[in-house]
Every structure is written in structure tokens, then in C-alpha cells.
Design a protein around this motif. Sequence first.
Motif, short mmCIF file in Angstrom:
data_model
loop_
_atom_site.label_atom_id
_atom_site.label_comp_id
_atom_site.label_asym_id
_atom_site.label_seq_id
_atom_site.Cartn_x
_atom_site.Cartn_y
_atom_site.Cartn_z
N UNK A 41 -3.75 33.13 84.58
CA UNK A 41 -2.44 32.08 84.83
C UNK A 41 -1.49 32.81 83.72
N UNK A 42 -0.55 32.22 83.77
CA UNK A 42 0.87 32.35 82.75
C UNK A 42 0.49 32.10 81.41
N UNK A 43 -0.34 30.87 81.17
CA UNK A 43 -0.52 30.57 79.87
C UNK A 43 -1.51 31.73 79.10
N UNK A 44 -1.89 32.69 79.53
CA UNK A 44 -2.77 33.68 78.70
C UNK A 44 -1.77 35.04 78.62
N UNK A 45 -0.56 34.76 78.78
CA UNK A 45 0.10 36.23 78.65
C UNK A 45 0.31 36.58 77.38
N UNK A 46 0.50 35.64 76.39
CA UNK A 46 0.71 35.97 75.10
C UNK A 46 -0.77 36.42 74.56
N UNK A 47 -1.77 36.09 74.85
CA UNK A 47 -3.02 36.66 74.53
C UNK A 47 -3.23 38.11 74.93
N UNK A 48 -2.80 38.28 76.04
CA UNK A 48 -2.83 39.66 76.78
C UNK A 48 -2.03 40.37 76.06
N UNK A 49 -0.80 40.28 75.59
CA UNK A 49 0.22 41.07 74.72
C UNK A 49 -0.48 41.43 73.78
N UNK A 50 -1.30 40.45 72.86
CA UNK A 50 -1.92 40.78 71.59
C UNK A 50 -3.04 41.63 71.97
N UNK A 51 -3.73 41.70 72.98
CA UNK A 51 -4.69 42.57 73.35
C UNK A 51 -4.03 44.05 73.25
N UNK A 52 -3.19 44.02 73.85
CA UNK A 52 -2.49 45.50 74.19
C UNK A 52 -2.06 46.02 73.03
N UNK A 53 -1.52 45.23 72.00
CA UNK A 53 -1.20 45.48 70.61
C UNK A 53 -2.39 46.03 69.76
N UNK A 54 -3.48 45.47 70.04
CA UNK A 54 -4.69 45.71 69.14
C UNK A 54 -4.96 47.05 69.74
N UNK A 55 -5.24 47.09 70.90
CA UNK A 55 -5.64 48.40 71.64
C UNK A 55 -4.73 49.58 71.36
N UNK A 56 -3.54 49.33 71.23
CA UNK A 56 -2.40 50.47 70.92
C UNK A 56 -2.74 50.72 69.49
N UNK A 57 -2.78 49.86 68.52
CA UNK A 57 -3.17 50.16 67.27
C UNK A 57 -4.24 50.94 67.03
N UNK A 58 -5.33 50.57 67.58
CA UNK A 58 -6.55 51.29 67.49
C UNK A 58 -6.51 52.68 67.99
N UNK A 59 -6.06 52.76 69.31
CA UNK A 59 -5.73 54.31 69.83
C UNK A 59 -5.13 55.11 68.87
N UNK A 60 -4.20 54.59 68.25
CA UNK A 60 -3.09 55.23 67.48
C UNK A 60 -3.73 56.15 66.40
N UNK A 61 -4.98 55.29 65.84
CA UNK A 61 -5.72 55.79 64.67
C UNK A 61 -6.73 56.69 65.11
N UNK A 62 -7.61 56.37 66.24
CA UNK A 62 -8.79 56.96 66.57
C UNK A 62 -8.50 57.86 67.94
N UNK A 63 -7.72 57.93 68.34
CA UNK A 63 -7.53 58.68 69.83
C UNK A 63 -7.70 57.63 70.90
N UNK A 64 -7.73 58.17 72.11
CA UNK A 64 -7.79 57.18 73.50
C UNK A 64 -9.09 56.74 73.56
#
Length: 329
Positions: A145-168
Amino acid sequence: KKSLFSGMQATGTLHLGNYLGALKNWLEFEDEYECFYCVVDMHSITVRQDPAELRKKARNLLTLYIAAGLDPVKNCLYYQSHVSAHAELAWILNCFTYMGELNRMTQYKDKAAKHAQNINAGLFTYPVLMAADILLFQSDIVPVGEDQKQHLELTRDIAERFNKIYGDVFTIPEPYIKKTGARIMSLQEPTKKMSKSDENPNASIFLLDDTDTIIRKFKRAVTDSGNEIRYSEDKPGISNLIEIYSIAAGKSIEETEKEFEGKGYGEFKLAVGEAVAQMLKPIQERFAELSKDKEYIDSIIKNNAEKAEYFANKTLRKVQKKIGFPERI
Ligand code: TYM
């Protein structure tokens, strides 16, 4: 095959918002995706729970997943606490998440205000455990639902940050939020979302409410002083009912407006109540049946936990290796 993860808390009884915003939509993915639907009991203990109640609610929730139509062979339905990789990855991701990011989470701010006497560290890092849930399964999409959108954005940020350091390492997940049903509002205060923690029982329709209760609650639903059944921002109560009716009756918003053109609020509210009761009835019957079959539910719990663990550990081992933990010999 692409993967999908979503989950619900085991606190309280599921309400119509949980069903229309999430659970009902989950039914469409089982052929196309490897689906994981979790009962997130570890998230539930961020607020105090009675142990016996928590255990019962978690089981009821898993049973409801099946009763709502999820095939437990095609979909992996399991308890978060049965797969320790969730906690392990959450710890690692905690070290890749900033305090400032967590401080900005609106759900945290709301909950901290509500539970001022128990603002524990788990409540604060709740979204990191959620990120771990999603990233463990290399999820492509996350239907919520809509109320989880912000948490999903954070999840993407964390994943992208991690991938940037360690690869995909992680798949970057996309939220899947439907246009209708993503934000079902309280029946008593239609500018507030329908919520498990609402103290007024008339504000929410619970999935196991009987037909009379459902109809009574809709009859009492707060609307406005007008008389037009029209979907519009200045008519939050009626718009919410139109949205609910259109999903329950399988119609579009426009078709619903047309159907009730010139009709009164009373007649409309009754029709909404009847449509919702009819939609929930088969789920309730199936839930009652399934609840009696202890062995069947037990076997699903066991098999699915093993399956979830297998997939989760694959990601966890990869992450552990990437960050430099010693290899197992
Ligand atoms: P939870 O248990 O609060 O809600 C479960 C799902 O129901 C949706 N929802 C609503 N949809 C429409 N209208 C409403 N009024 C409404 N209220 C709730 C929520 O958006 C959600 O999809 N943190 C999550 C559980 C979780 C999770 C995850 C979800 C833990 N890990 C990983 C997705 C992926 C939560 O508390 O949902």
C-alpha cells in the motif's frame, strides 16, 4: 524467474486496507514471479506484544494468506522469525544506513509519538529490517500500500549504496502500488488512513467481521452534508466508499458513479456494505475450515520456512563474502 517479496505485521486483525492495498493484489503474481510472503513477526515486537497472542495472531495471519487465495505451493508463505538470515542481513545493512535517513521516516515519527514510553532501537531501525527482508530475496517488485512507499525508497537507497561499493549484489526493487485501493481511509475519519492501531472499532472493517457488522459499520460511515455520489478530493468519505465499492464489485470508479447517480447516501452505503460482505465471505469460510486443519498448516509452515531459508542464505553468504567476513571451512 523474477522475484517478489511482501509481508504484513502479525499485530491486530487484518483490515480492509491491508486486503485491498496488498493481500488481494498478491494473487496475481504466482505464475510470473517467485513469490515470498512473510508474516513479519520480528517487526511486530517493536511494540510490546503478549507472547501467546502474538503466536496466535501470526498463525492466523498465515492462515489468512491461504484463505485469501494464495496457493502455498506456488507461493512461499512463512514466518520471518524462522529464517535467521533476516536478522543477520539487517545487522549488516544497519551499518550502511544513516541515522539521518531513519530520522526522516514518517512512520517512525508517528509510532514514536504514539509509543512515547517505549521508543526502542528496534522501532528506529524497523525500515532496515524491512530492507533486509526485500533484498534477501533479490526482489524485483514489492506489492504494498501507499504508506510503505517511503520505506521502499530507503530500501533502494541502501541497496544502491551497497552495490556501489561491492558490485552488483542486490537487485534494486520497485514498489508495486495500485492506483485504487492503495490508501483506504478510516470510515470514521476519512482524512486518516484505515489503521490497525485505531481505537475506534467502527473506523475499520476487519477481514473476519460478520456480514451484519460490516453492513452496520458502513451505514455509520462518516460522509459529508452533500448528496452527490461523486469521486472528488473535497468528498473524502464518499470517495473512499466509491473506491471500496468499485474494487469489491469489480467496477471502475466511473461505472460506480454512474450506477449510483441520483441515489441517496443511505442506499449507497448499504450497497457498499453488501458488496464487501460478499467479497469477504468466501475468505472467512475458508479461514474457518483451514483453522481446523492443524497438520496441513504445520506442513506448510515447515516446508516454506526451508524454502525461504534456502533462497535467503544464498544472498546472505554472498553479502558476507563481499564485505570480508572469513569464509566457512
Ligand atoms: P502492515 O502490516 O502495516 O500493512 C500490510 C500491508 O497493508 C498495506 N496497508 C494499506 N493499504 C491500503 N490502505 C490502508 N489503509 C492500508 N494500511 C496498510 C500496507 O501498505 C502493507 O502493504 N512494514 C510493513 C510490513 C513489512 C513489509 C516488509 C512489507 C515488513 N517487511 C517488506 C513489504 C516488504 C507493514 O508494517 O505493513
